[in-house]
Design a protein around this motif. Structure first.
Motif, PDB file in Angstrom:
ATOM      1  N   ASP A 237       0.740  -1.380   0.184  1.00 44.12           N
ATOM      2  CA  ASP A 237      -0.091  -0.118   0.040  1.00 44.12           C
ATOM      3  C   ASP A 237       0.717   1.200   0.042  1.00 44.12           C
ATOM      4  N   ASP A 238       0.257   2.204  -0.198  1.00 44.90           N
ATOM      5  CA  ASP A 238       0.448   3.912  -0.324  1.00 44.90           C
ATOM      6  C   ASP A 238       1.760   4.489  -1.307  1.00 44.90           C
ATOM      7  N   GLY A 239       2.166   3.350  -2.230  1.00 42.81           N
ATOM      8  CA  GLY A 239       3.220   3.847  -3.258  1.00 42.81           C
ATOM      9  C   GLY A 239       2.517   4.463  -4.455  1.00 42.81           C
ATOM     10  N   PRO A 240       3.336   4.501  -5.561  1.00 47.99           N
ATOM     11  CA  PRO A 240       4.618   3.803  -5.518  1.00 47.99           C
ATOM     12  C   PRO A 240       5.719   5.099  -4.895  1.00 47.99           C
ATOM     13  N   ASP A 241       6.714   4.716  -4.561  1.00 52.42           N
ATOM     14  CA  ASP A 241       8.031   5.476  -3.871  1.00 52.42           C
ATOM     15  C   ASP A 241       9.235   5.117  -4.755  1.00 52.42           C
ATOM     16  N   ALA A 242       9.775   6.193  -5.156  1.00 53.35           N
ATOM     17  CA  ALA A 242      10.937   5.865  -5.843  1.00 53.35           C
ATOM     18  C   ALA A 242      12.066   5.181  -5.062  1.00 53.35           C
ATOM     19  N   ARG A 243      12.033   5.462  -3.762  1.00 53.49           N
ATOM     20  CA  ARG A 243      12.816   4.954  -2.819  1.00 53.49           C
ATOM     21  C   ARG A 243      12.858   3.437  -2.448  1.00 53.49           C
ATOM     22  N   TYR A 244      11.699   2.754  -2.388  1.00 50.18           N
ATOM     23  CA  TYR A 244      11.476   1.580  -2.077  1.00 50.18           C
ATOM     24  C   TYR A 244      10.735   0.804  -2.973  1.00 50.18           C
ATOM     25  N   THR A 245       9.684   1.077  -3.922  1.00 51.28           N
ATOM     26  CA  THR A 245       9.044   0.273  -4.775  1.00 51.28           C
ATOM     27  C   THR A 245      10.001  -0.422  -5.904  1.00 51.28           C
ATOM     28  N   PRO A 246      10.884   0.487  -6.190  1.00 52.72           N
ATOM     29  CA  PRO A 246      11.965  -0.607  -7.261  1.00 52.72           C
ATOM     30  C   PRO A 246      12.390  -1.636  -6.621  1.00 52.72           C
TER      31      PRO A 246
ATOM     32  N   MET B 220     -15.085  -1.225  -9.045  1.00 50.46           N
ATOM     33  CA  MET B 220     -14.309  -1.885  -8.369  1.00 50.46           C
ATOM     34  C   MET B 220     -14.666  -2.686  -7.063  1.00 50.46           C
ATOM     35  N   GLU B 221     -13.954  -3.702  -6.777  1.00 47.92           N
ATOM     36  CA  GLU B 221     -14.268  -4.487  -5.850  1.00 47.92           C
ATOM     37  C   GLU B 221     -13.459  -4.119  -4.439  1.00 47.92           C
ATOM     38  N   PRO B 222     -14.104  -4.253  -3.273  1.00 46.47           N
ATOM     39  CA  PRO B 222     -13.399  -3.887  -2.099  1.00 46.47           C
ATOM     40  C   PRO B 222     -12.417  -5.049  -1.521  1.00 46.47           C
ATOM     41  N   LEU B 223     -11.000  -4.946  -1.207  1.00 49.76           N
ATOM     42  CA  LEU B 223     -10.221  -5.744  -0.742  1.00 49.76           C
ATOM     43  C   LEU B 223      -9.693  -5.372   0.335  1.00 49.76           C
ATOM     44  N   ALA B 224      -9.631  -6.022   1.540  1.00 51.53           N
ATOM     45  CA  ALA B 224      -8.899  -5.758   2.796  1.00 51.53           C
ATOM     46  C   ALA B 224      -7.689  -6.705   2.930  1.00 51.53           C
ATOM     47  N   TRP B 225      -7.528  -7.377   3.943  1.00 45.47           N
ATOM     48  CA  TRP B 225      -6.650  -8.327   4.333  1.00 45.47           C
ATOM     49  C   TRP B 225      -6.625  -9.217   5.335  1.00 45.47           C
ATOM     50  N   THR B 226      -5.925 -10.226   5.364  1.00 47.17           N
ATOM     51  CA  THR B 226      -5.979 -11.433   6.338  1.00 47.17           C
ATOM     52  C   THR B 226      -4.939 -11.226   7.223  1.00 47.17           C
ATOM     53  N   VAL B 227      -3.721 -11.021   6.875  1.00 47.36           N
ATOM     54  CA  VAL B 227      -2.506 -10.856   7.571  1.00 47.36           C
ATOM     55  C   VAL B 227      -1.895  -9.499   7.508  1.00 47.36           C
ATOM     56  N   ASP B 228      -1.788  -8.838   8.748  1.00 48.07           N
ATOM     57  CA  ASP B 228      -1.230  -7.322   8.878  1.00 48.07           C
ATOM     58  C   ASP B 228       0.189  -7.301   9.324  1.00 48.07           C
ATOM     59  N   THR B 229       1.212  -7.124   8.569  1.00 43.92           N
ATOM     60  CA  THR B 229       2.611  -7.157   8.849  1.00 43.92           C
ATOM     61  C   THR B 229       2.889  -5.878   9.821  1.00 43.92           C
ATOM     62  N   LEU B 230       1.962  -5.047   9.938  1.00 44.47           N
ATOM     63  CA  LEU B 230       2.379  -3.769  10.947  1.00 44.47           C
ATOM     64  C   LEU B 230       3.757  -3.312  10.734  1.00 44.47           C
ATOM     65  N   ASP B 231       4.201  -3.282   9.170  1.00 43.54           N
ATOM     66  CA  ASP B 231       5.515  -2.857   8.979  1.00 43.54           C
ATOM     67  C   ASP B 231       5.668  -1.237   8.977  1.00 43.54           C
ATOM     68  N   TRP B 232       4.526  -0.602   9.106  1.00 48.14           N
ATOM     69  CA  TRP B 232       4.414   0.772   8.950  1.00 48.14           C
ATOM     70  C   TRP B 232       5.083   1.206  10.533  1.00 48.14           C
ATOM     71  N   MET B 233       5.079   0.362  11.208  1.00 48.60           N
ATOM     72  CA  MET B 233       5.444   0.879  12.741  1.00 48.60           C
ATOM     73  C   MET B 233       6.805   0.381  12.962  1.00 48.60           C
TER      74      MET B 233
ATOM     75  N   ASP C   8       9.640   5.270   6.326  1.00 50.30           N
ATOM     76  CA  ASP C   8      11.102   4.487   5.964  1.00 50.30           C
ATOM     77  C   ASP C   8      10.315   3.236   5.755  1.00 50.30           C
ATOM     78  N   ARG C   9      10.583   2.380   4.647  1.00 52.24           N
ATOM     79  CA  ARG C   9      10.181   1.242   4.406  1.00 52.24           C
ATOM     80  C   ARG C   9      11.283   0.124   4.031  1.00 52.24           C
ATOM     81  N   SER C  10      12.396   0.540   4.498  1.00 52.67           N
ATOM     82  CA  SER C  10      13.689  -0.411   4.236  1.00 52.67           C
ATOM     83  C   SER C  10      13.318  -1.879   4.869  1.00 52.67           C
ATOM     84  N   GLN C  11      12.679  -1.733   6.063  1.00 55.55           N
ATOM     85  CA  GLN C  11      12.398  -3.186   6.903  1.00 55.55           C
ATOM     86  C   GLN C  11      11.543  -4.105   6.051  1.00 55.55           C
ATOM     87  N   SER C  12      10.567  -3.496   5.142  1.00 55.70           N
ATOM     88  CA  SER C  12       9.690  -4.039   4.413  1.00 55.70           C
ATOM     89  C   SER C  12      10.367  -4.701   3.405  1.00 55.70           C
TER      90      SER C  12
END
Length: 290
Positions: free
Chosen positions: A105-114, A213-226, A255-259
């Motif tokens: 979620d939230d991208g794309p970001d030139a620092r992490y998405t590539p 559009m169809e709505p899609l949530a998630w089953t597993v949240d990594t909480l990587d934003w924290m 900062d999404r380096s951990q992701s």
């Protein structure tokens, strides 16, 4: 020729002429009566015809002669098919065997998405990216790469607001503007939508359906934003992996380096464990009428 015969012959001719005139008059009267009966909405009475010779076509029913109101003119209207509005998002997907879905979620970001795209390409895996319109405007080249490499792009609104606090018009603007820029940069309009923060309401479901559009949530949240640490993210994915689950991660918004590092660790382990990482097909259902 006798006198009686001379008188009888002209009389016979006169009788024949008179009979013909009467017959013609009767036919004309019958025709006029038929027109009058038709205009009155009754079945016209037609004179009997001999059994031999060509038979006339069957007369139209009286209703065919009546003028129809303008509102009833033309072919019957077909009720439009409209998407069925869901009351909750999909939390998992159906699939064959041990298949799961990776979403970012939230991208794309030139620092992490590539870097995430590089890892996915290395293992020949397709993922879903729920993008924000304002991020797409700054990274259009990454959208083209996602399209070229077969990833699915979903709508995550333009500016990532809390939709439950916005008016219906603002929600639609956030969605529709993002659909437009995805279409422009990715090459097609999105078939999936995800509400920021997972905050859904009736308007988001209705407007999303109206935009296809169809709505899609998630089953597993990594909480990587924290930023819980790379090993924690890896553990959450591996512990939550199961057939049909949808894994939530982020490739922007901080900062999404951990992701990035976590994906490099858990993706090969998932594949070695027999999991098949895939992307879902839209599950649009329809109802008739407005």
């Amino acid at each position: 020729m006798t006198k009686d015969q001379s008188l009888t012959r002209p009389l016979t001719r006169r009788r024949a002429l008179l009979a013909g005139a009467i017959a013609s008059g009767a036919a004309g009267i019958a025709g006029i009566a038929g027109v009058i009966a038709t205009l009155a909405g009754e079945e016209p009475v037609r004179p009997a015809l001999p059994a031999t010779g060509p038979q006339p076509q069957r007369a139209l029913k009286p209703s065919a002669y009546r003028l129809q109101p303008l509102t009833g003119y033309g072919p019957p209207r077909v009720a439009p098919r409209r998407p069925l509005v869901r009351r909750e998002p999909f939390l998992r997907v159906s699939g064959r065997g041990r298949s799961l879905v990776l979403t970012f979620d939230d991208g794309p970001d030139a620092r992490y998405t590539p870097h995430i795209l590089d890892t996915l390409r290395e293992y020949d895996v397709r993922a879903m990216f729920f993008v924000c319109g304002e991020m797409v405007a700054e990274n259009k080249d990454l959208m083209a790469r996602m399209a070229d490499e077969g990833h699915v792009v979903g709508n995550h609104t333009w500016s990532h607001p809390l939709l439950t606090r916005l008016s219906r018009a603002r929600i639609r603007a956030e969605m529709e503007r993002t659909c437009d820029i995805i279409d422009e940069t990715y090459g097609e309009r999105p078939a999936w939508f995800r509400a920021p923060y997972g905050a859904w309401n009736r308007a988001t479901f209705q407007l999303g359906a109206e935009l296809g559009m169809e709505p899609l949530a998630w089953t597993v949240d990594t909480l990587d934003w924290m930023s819980p640490g790379t090993r924690t993210i890896v553990h959450r994915v591996e512990h939550g992996a199961a057939p049909g689950v949808v894994v939530l991660s982020h490739d922007a918004g901080g900062d999404r380096s951990q992701s990035v590092l976590a994906l490099r660790a858990y993706l090969p382990q998932l594949l070695d464990s027999g999991y098949f990482v895939t992307v879902p097909e839209p599950k649009r259902t329809w109802r008739e009428g407005k």
